[in-house]
Design a protein around this motif. Structure first.
Motif, mmCIF file in Angstrom:
data_model
loop_
_atom_site.group_PDB
_atom_site.id
_atom_site.type_symbol
_atom_site.label_atom_id
_atom_site.label_comp_id
_atom_site.label_asym_id
_atom_site.label_seq_id
_atom_site.Cartn_x
_atom_site.Cartn_y
_atom_site.Cartn_z
ATOM 1 N N ASP A 109 0.901 -1.116 -0.072
ATOM 2 C CA ASP A 109 -0.036 -0.020 -0.086
ATOM 3 C C ASP A 109 0.900 1.258 0.082
ATOM 4 N N PRO A 110 1.597 1.534 -1.073
ATOM 5 C CA PRO A 110 2.612 2.673 -0.958
ATOM 6 C C PRO A 110 1.738 3.892 -1.313
ATOM 7 N N LEU A 111 2.645 5.203 -0.950
ATOM 8 C CA LEU A 111 2.189 6.391 -1.267
ATOM 9 C C LEU A 111 2.093 6.625 -2.756
ATOM 10 N N GLY A 112 1.414 7.785 -3.060
ATOM 11 C CA GLY A 112 1.288 7.998 -4.436
ATOM 12 C C GLY A 112 2.604 8.455 -4.918
ATOM 13 N N THR A 113 2.942 8.344 -6.441
ATOM 14 C CA THR A 113 4.046 8.901 -7.007
ATOM 15 C C THR A 113 4.269 10.420 -6.948
ATOM 16 N N ASP A 114 3.247 10.986 -7.540
ATOM 17 C CA ASP A 114 3.197 12.327 -7.204
ATOM 18 C C ASP A 114 3.409 12.923 -5.701
ATOM 19 N N GLU A 115 2.733 12.279 -4.992
ATOM 20 C CA GLU A 115 2.747 12.707 -3.547
ATOM 21 C C GLU A 115 4.362 12.699 -2.834
ATOM 22 N N LEU A 116 5.104 11.333 -3.268
ATOM 23 C CA LEU A 116 6.116 10.987 -2.640
ATOM 24 C C LEU A 116 7.255 12.368 -3.539
ATOM 25 N N ILE A 117 7.079 12.598 -4.801
ATOM 26 C CA ILE A 117 8.018 13.522 -5.321
ATOM 27 C C ILE A 117 7.822 14.921 -4.876
ATOM 28 N N GLU A 118 6.517 15.317 -4.716
ATOM 29 C CA GLU A 118 6.385 16.418 -4.116
ATOM 30 C C GLU A 118 6.673 16.633 -2.810
ATOM 31 N N SER A 119 6.800 15.616 -1.948
ATOM 32 C CA SER A 119 6.942 15.792 -0.436
ATOM 33 C C SER A 119 8.462 16.167 -0.409
ATOM 34 N N VAL A 120 9.310 15.882 -1.305
ATOM 35 C CA VAL A 120 10.720 16.137 -1.342
ATOM 36 C C VAL A 120 10.982 17.186 -2.223
ATOM 37 N N GLY A 121 10.406 17.929 -2.807
ATOM 38 C CA GLY A 121 10.468 19.041 -3.746
ATOM 39 C C GLY A 121 10.896 18.803 -4.867
ATOM 40 N N LEU A 122 10.679 17.589 -5.478
ATOM 41 C CA LEU A 122 11.419 17.376 -6.854
ATOM 42 C C LEU A 122 10.541 17.271 -8.181
ATOM 43 N N THR A 123 9.297 18.146 -7.734
ATOM 44 C CA THR A 123 8.506 18.007 -8.822
ATOM 45 C C THR A 123 8.886 18.649 -10.383
ATOM 46 N N ASP A 124 9.728 19.544 -10.247
ATOM 47 C CA ASP A 124 10.475 20.057 -11.364
ATOM 48 C C ASP A 124 11.646 19.066 -12.053
ATOM 49 N N SER A 125 12.037 18.192 -11.109
ATOM 50 C CA SER A 125 13.019 17.329 -11.752
ATOM 51 C C SER A 125 12.586 15.892 -11.774
ATOM 52 N N ARG A 126 11.256 15.810 -12.049
ATOM 53 C CA ARG A 126 10.712 14.279 -11.985
ATOM 54 C C ARG A 126 10.967 13.520 -13.337
ATOM 55 N N SER A 127 11.491 14.245 -14.222
ATOM 56 C CA SER A 127 11.991 13.409 -15.554
ATOM 57 C C SER A 127 13.492 13.478 -15.717
ATOM 58 N N VAL A 128 14.167 13.730 -14.661
ATOM 59 C CA VAL A 128 15.668 13.844 -14.839
ATOM 60 C C VAL A 128 16.402 12.310 -14.175
#
Length: 311
Positions: A109-128
């Motif tokens: 039962d993992p957290l959502g992908t977007d939620e995890l990426i946003e939680s550490v401030g990497l939204t702008d680097s998600r495709s890096v």
């Protein structure tokens, strides 16, 4: 194991050749507590958390995390324990999003992908790709992966190493949110401000042993003073002027620099006394006792700020 305890370590001992890295360490960490481990290089901090996480086997002693043995119950423990160590070795060609999705697949039962990426401030680097991230970004990604499975206990080793001030504050907020949600956090850090701000209790390790265990304020209270006033004078301060003041515990003078340690409103007390005596003081500073001071008082040495070599 107490029903209110998340982690119980009893009599842990680990030797590497002739070097004893961990020497009879016992810890009891409550559910929902943020617990800090503090110590100099070689004190045994990283080895201790690796023993708790089941990444290394103790020569003797026992560990239970949420009642589970890290070796015998390894598969079950992975579902409730998140571990973030100082160095991360991840597939360099995968992007942030791909790595998060990969790690989410390990949990029921993992957290959502977007939620995890946003939680550490990497939204702008998600495709890096991982290899193109800065060191600080890689550190933040490793924290997101640690939280992917909604762990009930997390181990964070040097949480904010390599992070800029804004990212550091973001991570502090993340830890505070974990506590609010009942997650137990075991935090290894050289950053005194981080330990003071986040930790409910702290274990101070020296030469592989626990030499003190208390709240940050409790450790600081062992320093022997709560305030320190320093200043410079052109002429010697009259003998006995400061030692007799209420709240003053100790006075030291060296080459025109005077250090007064004590309690209460020490700055005002000292300043009034100097004015009345006609003593001109310059470069006056008032400081409150810190965890650095407690570390020095308890170990006889200042902490250092390099990677723990006690692995």
């Amino acid at each position: 194991m107490s029903s209110s305890s998340a982690v119980e370590a009893d009599g842990l001992h680990k030797r590497y050749g002739s070097t004893v890295a961990v020497d009879d360490v016992s810890l009891s960490i409550a559910s929902g507590e943020v617990f800090g481990i503090l110590g100099r290089n070689g004190a045994g901090k990283s080895t201790t958390v690796e023993l708790i996480a089941g990444l290394r086997r103790a020569d003797r002693g026992t560990v239970r995390v949420l009642g589970l043995d890290p070796w015998q119950d390894r598969a079950r423990l992975r579902q409730v324990l998140g571990v973030q160590l100082q160095s991360s070795h991840l597939h360099s060609a995968l992007t942030v999003t791909e790595l998060v999705r990969l790690f989410r697949a390990f949990y029921r039962d993992p957290l959502g992908t977007d939620e995890l990426i946003e939680s550490v401030g990497l939204t702008d680097s998600r495709s890096v790709r991982f290899e193109r991230l800065s060191g600080g970004q890689q550190q933040r990604l490793s924290i997101a992966l640690t939280l992917a499975g909604r762990p009930r206990v997390v181990i964070l080793d040097e949480l904010t190493t390599g992070l800029d001030p804004e990212a550091r504050r973001h991570m502090w907020s993340t830890v505070a949110s974990l506590r609010d949600s009942g997650v137990t956090a075991l935090l290894v850090s050289h950053a005194m401000e981080e330990i003071e701000r986040l930790c409910d209790r702290v274990a101070l390790l020296d030469a592989g042993r626990v030499v003190a265990l208390d709240s940050p304020s409790g450790l600081i209270s062992r320093v022997g003073f709560s305030r320190r006033v320093t200043f410079r004078v052109a002429e010697a301060v009259p003998v006995g002027l400061l030692e007799k003041l209420d709240g003053v515990d100790q006075v030291r003078a060296d080459n025109g620099r005077v250090v007064v340690e004590g309690r209460g409103d020490l700055l005002q007390t000292v300043s009034v006394a100097l004015v009345r005596a006609g003593v001109v003081a310059t470069e006056t500073r008032s400081e409150q006792a810190t965890l650095d001071d407690a570390f020095l008082a308890l170990t006889g040495r200042r902490p250092d700020h390099h990677e723990d070599v006690s692995r």
